[in-house]
Design a protein around this motif. Structure first.
Motif, PDB file in Angstrom:
ATOM      1  N   ALA A  72      20.433  36.035 -56.035  1.00  0.00           N
ATOM      2  CA  ALA A  72      19.422  35.989 -57.101  1.00  0.00           C
ATOM      3  C   ALA A  72      18.647  37.287 -57.198  1.00  0.00           C
ATOM      4  CB  ALA A  72      18.463  34.824 -56.860  1.00  0.00           C
ATOM      5  N   THR A  73      18.393  37.707 -58.425  1.00  0.00           N
ATOM      6  CA  THR A  73      17.526  38.859 -58.675  1.00  0.00           C
ATOM      7  C   THR A  73      16.269  38.356 -59.367  1.00  0.00           C
ATOM      8  OG1 THR A  73      18.825  39.260 -60.692  1.00  0.00           O
ATOM      9  CG2 THR A  73      19.283  40.654 -58.788  1.00  0.00           C
ATOM     10  N   TYR A  74      15.164  39.059 -59.105  1.00  0.00           N
ATOM     11  CA  TYR A  74      13.862  38.617 -59.585  1.00  0.00           C
ATOM     12  C   TYR A  74      13.163  39.749 -60.327  1.00  0.00           C
ATOM     13  CZ  TYR A  74      14.671  35.095 -55.949  1.00  0.00           C
ATOM     14  OH  TYR A  74      15.213  34.103 -55.167  1.00  0.00           O
ATOM     15  N   LEU A  87      14.179  34.878 -63.020  1.00  0.00           N
ATOM     16  CA  LEU A  87      15.203  34.805 -61.975  1.00  0.00           C
ATOM     17  C   LEU A  87      16.559  34.628 -62.643  1.00  0.00           C
ATOM     18  CD1 LEU A  87      15.140  32.579 -58.773  1.00  0.00           C
ATOM     19  CD2 LEU A  87      17.155  32.624 -60.240  1.00  0.00           C
ATOM     20  N   VAL A  88      17.535  35.423 -62.201  1.00  0.00           N
ATOM     21  CA  VAL A  88      18.920  35.238 -62.631  1.00  0.00           C
ATOM     22  C   VAL A  88      19.782  35.260 -61.378  1.00  0.00           C
ATOM     23  CG1 VAL A  88      20.867  36.150 -63.946  1.00  0.00           C
ATOM     24  CG2 VAL A  88      18.555  36.283 -64.901  1.00  0.00           C
ATOM     25  N   SER A 125      19.035  45.045 -64.100  1.00  0.00           N
ATOM     26  CA  SER A 125      20.258  45.701 -63.615  1.00  0.00           C
ATOM     27  C   SER A 125      21.515  44.934 -63.999  1.00  0.00           C
ATOM     28  CB  SER A 125      20.198  45.861 -62.091  1.00  0.00           C
ATOM     29  OG  SER A 125      20.189  44.586 -61.452  1.00  0.00           O
ATOM     30  N   ARG A 126      21.359  43.675 -64.345  1.00  0.00           N
ATOM     31  CA  ARG A 126      22.504  42.848 -64.728  1.00  0.00           C
ATOM     32  C   ARG A 126      22.920  43.059 -66.182  1.00  0.00           C
ATOM     33  NH1 ARG A 126      23.591  38.608 -61.180  1.00  0.00           N
ATOM     34  NH2 ARG A 126      22.033  38.243 -59.545  1.00  0.00           N
ATOM     35  N   TYR A 127      22.075  43.701 -66.966  1.00  0.00           N
ATOM     36  CA  TYR A 127      22.296  43.774 -68.409  1.00  0.00           C
ATOM     37  C   TYR A 127      22.189  45.223 -68.898  1.00  0.00           C
ATOM     38  CZ  TYR A 127      21.150  38.867 -67.657  1.00  0.00           C
ATOM     39  OH  TYR A 127      21.113  37.580 -67.178  1.00  0.00           O
ATOM     40  N   PRO A 128      23.284  45.961 -68.911  1.00  0.00           N
ATOM     41  CA  PRO A 128      23.246  47.352 -69.368  1.00  0.00           C
ATOM     42  C   PRO A 128      22.692  47.514 -70.780  1.00  0.00           C
ATOM     43  CG  PRO A 128      25.361  46.839 -68.350  1.00  0.00           C
ATOM     44  CD  PRO A 128      24.622  45.546 -68.477  1.00  0.00           C
ATOM     45  N   PHE A 129      22.866  46.492 -71.622  1.00  0.00           N
ATOM     46  CA  PHE A 129      22.425  46.613 -73.008  1.00  0.00           C
ATOM     47  C   PHE A 129      20.909  46.531 -73.166  1.00  0.00           C
ATOM     48  CE2 PHE A 129      23.795  42.280 -72.088  1.00  0.00           C
ATOM     49  CZ  PHE A 129      22.674  41.527 -72.438  1.00  0.00           C
ATOM     50  N   ILE A 130      20.194  46.127 -72.108  1.00  0.00           N
ATOM     51  CA  ILE A 130      18.729  46.206 -72.157  1.00  0.00           C
ATOM     52  C   ILE A 130      18.219  47.096 -71.022  1.00  0.00           C
ATOM     53  CG2 ILE A 130      18.137  44.144 -73.469  1.00  0.00           C
ATOM     54  CD1 ILE A 130      17.811  42.625 -70.850  1.00  0.00           C
ATOM     55  N   ALA A 166      16.218  34.027 -67.953  1.00  0.00           N
ATOM     56  CA  ALA A 166      16.459  33.141 -66.815  1.00  0.00           C
ATOM     57  C   ALA A 166      17.896  32.642 -66.872  1.00  0.00           C
ATOM     58  CB  ALA A 166      15.495  31.958 -66.847  1.00  0.00           C
ATOM     59  N   GLY A 167      18.442  32.267 -65.725  1.00  0.00           N
ATOM     60  CA  GLY A 167      19.775  31.678 -65.747  1.00  0.00           C
ATOM     61  C   GLY A 167      20.428  31.608 -64.383  1.00  0.00           C
TER      62      GLY A 167
END
Length: 531
Positions: free
Chosen positions: A65-67, A94-95, A73-78, A44-45
């Protein structure tokens, strides 16, 4: 062995489960069983830099916001099939990330926070939570939004959940944010070329503390430092920021230390939490305290050495210098209305001054690219007229007209481009020898592709004027020379003359003769502690 005895023995073993049953679980059941063994981690953030010296307001839409699964999709490392993705059962909620801007409306903040909390409630309990924030959000009528948000998260997830917080180094760390974060870290570079590495570190630290059984670090040292400086004076490209931040990674690698971080803080908001901070977390009390105190002392000792990352002057000097130079492209930062720092992005003062210059009146004059000015009505006129046709109309100063009114543009439409996430529609209008980017909605320009997709070639331009502070890496790599213009706006670099009323004084550089502060470490209680 007696046959009857053998049959009886096998029957008893089957009933007791000692022999595997010839039943094949479904893939879905296997997945559930597998996930049950992994730590369950929520995400979350909310992130934004909000200038309280700008008249702009930020609404919910600006956060894009993405849900749920879209958060990945915001975090290539995961990303799917990544090593970290496989190490936890992830529950993204939600971020939201907004371009820097004005203060967030209370309605927008409450809506985004409540949507996050509602999602978290559906999937309780959690072993961990990754709290991804910027740290410089201002909300109308509310101090310390990130501290408020994490306290409300704690009321939902409880205190057994380990929370790992990652931040921008231009964020602010209040004591309640520090208390409710079990792990905390921030960027170590400005410009923020290590943003994804920092976020990944926050997640790795969280997984390690859960899987190892170590849980929350036993000690968190927090030291407020009475320094408030703009990012343009604290870049890690140059000294003293370069050497100050070079100490952070080695400090974090010590036995007994989990992480170390230095926050510059955010200069263009007026709250008591706005100042620099050092935090160190770990299990070795003395090492955590000593490390935090050394970083804080070194930072304070260098305070008088901070200077702008580029030569600075007023706009007239910068334009004169650029016009006389044989180095092209010559970049000029229109810093006072920088939308990457919280400026409204629609102040017209600089563009108005450029268009007054006789050198740019004729089509054959020195080529200048200006990025950018919002003007939805002018964009609509350009679309109606089409590329290659002449239009006249106004742009800018719909939000921030304190320094100049809307600018009148009369020129030829050179390009119309659709589809940008921020701008939505971008138009290039040539006025004399200037190529002015006009957008439906404000947009920062910090990559070469931002220009080339519009048919502009910044590398061949004589002068490029960008609403920005320090140049982002791609612009920095393109420049042949560079000046930072001290222009008016919501993120005016002349912070000593801004009307602060609520920051804690004394504060450097406002109080030059202040005594040395107490830089001893304050041990922050563990989350959930009654202390």
């Amino acid at each position: 062995m007696n046959k009857n005895y053998f049959v009886l023995l096998m029957a008893l073993m089957l009933l007791s489960g000692a022999v595997a049953q010839p039943i094949v679980k479904s893939t879905e059941a296997n997945n559930r069983a597998f996930k049950a063994k992994l730590p369950k981690i929520a995400i979350a953030g909310l992130g934004i830099e909000s200038s309280t010296f700008s008249p702009a307001l930020t609404d919910e839409e600006a956060f894009h916001a993405t849900y749920g699964a879209d958060v990945f999709s915001r975090y290539p490392f995961i990303a799917k099939d990544s090593a970290l993705r496989k190490q936890a059962f992830w529950v993204p909620t939600l971020v939201g990330k907004s371009l820097p801007g004005g203060a967030v409306t209370r309605v927008a903040y409450e809506s985004l926070v409540n949507k996050t909390l509602d999602s978290l409630k559906k999937h309780l309990p959690y072993d961990g939570l990754y709290y991804d924030i910027h740290g410089a959000m201002s909300v109308v009528g509310l101090d310390d939004p990130e501290g408020d948000f994490i306290e409300r998260i704690r009321k939902v997830v409880g205190y057994k959940t380990i929370i790992s917080t990652s931040m921008d180094l231009h964020g602010n760390v209040s004591q309640r944010l520090a208390k409710n974060s079990d792990l905390i870290t921030c960027y170590r570079m400005a410009p923020h070329e290590d943003a994804m590495q920092t976020k990944a570190r926050a997640v790795k630290n969280l997984i390690d503390r859960i899987n190892s059984g170590k849980g929350k670090p036993a000690y968190k040292a927090w030291i407020p430092i009475p320094i408030l400086l703009p990012g343009e004076k604290t870049s890690t490209r140059i000294e003293p920021g370069k050497s100050i931040y070079a100490q952070v990674e080695p400090a974090s690698k010590q036995a007994g230390v989990v992480d170390a971080a230095i926050w510059i803080g955010y200069a263009w908001a007026d709250e008591p939490r706005n100042h620099a901070v050092v935090m160190v977390t770990g299990d070795d009390k003395q090492k955590v305290k000593n490390t935090a105190e050394k970083l804080a002392r070194d930072f304070w000792a260098k305070r008088n050495e901070f200077a702008f990352v580029a030569p600075t002057s007023n706009l007239q000097y910068c334009l004169d210098k650029a016009l006389a130079s044989d180095k092209h492209p010559f970049f000029i930062s229109d810093s006072g209305d920088n939308p990457t720092a919280g400026g409204a992005g629609d102040a017209t003062w600089t563009l108005t001054e450029i268009l007054k210059r006789p050198e740019f009146k004729q089509a054959g004059g020195p080529s200048l690219i200006y990025a950018s000015i919002p003007g939805p009505e002018l964009v609509a006129k350009a679309i109606a007229a089409g590329v290659g046709n002449q239009i006249t109309g106004r742009a800018g100063a719909a939000v921030n007209a304190r320094f100049a009114p809307p600018v009148e543009l009369s020129g030829v439409v050179e390009a119309i481009v659709y589809g940008d996430k921020d701008a939505e529609v971008e138009v290039v209008i040539k006025v004399g020898s200037t190529h002015i980017i006009v957008t439906k909605k404000r947009k920062p320009y910090h990559k070469e592709a931002d220009f080339t997709r519009l048919g502009l070639t910044p590398r061949k331009a004589d002068i490029v004027v960008v609403k920005i502070g320090y140049l982002e890496p791609e612009l920095y790599a393109m420049r042949a020379d560079w000046l930072l213009a001290l222009t008016p706006g919501g993120v005016d670099q002349d912070i000593e003359h801004l009307p602060y009323k609520r920051i804690i004084r004394p504060m450097f550089p406002f109080d030059q003769s202040m005594e040395d502060p107490d830089l001893s470490a304050r041990l922050i209680p563990l989350s959930g502690s009654s202390k």
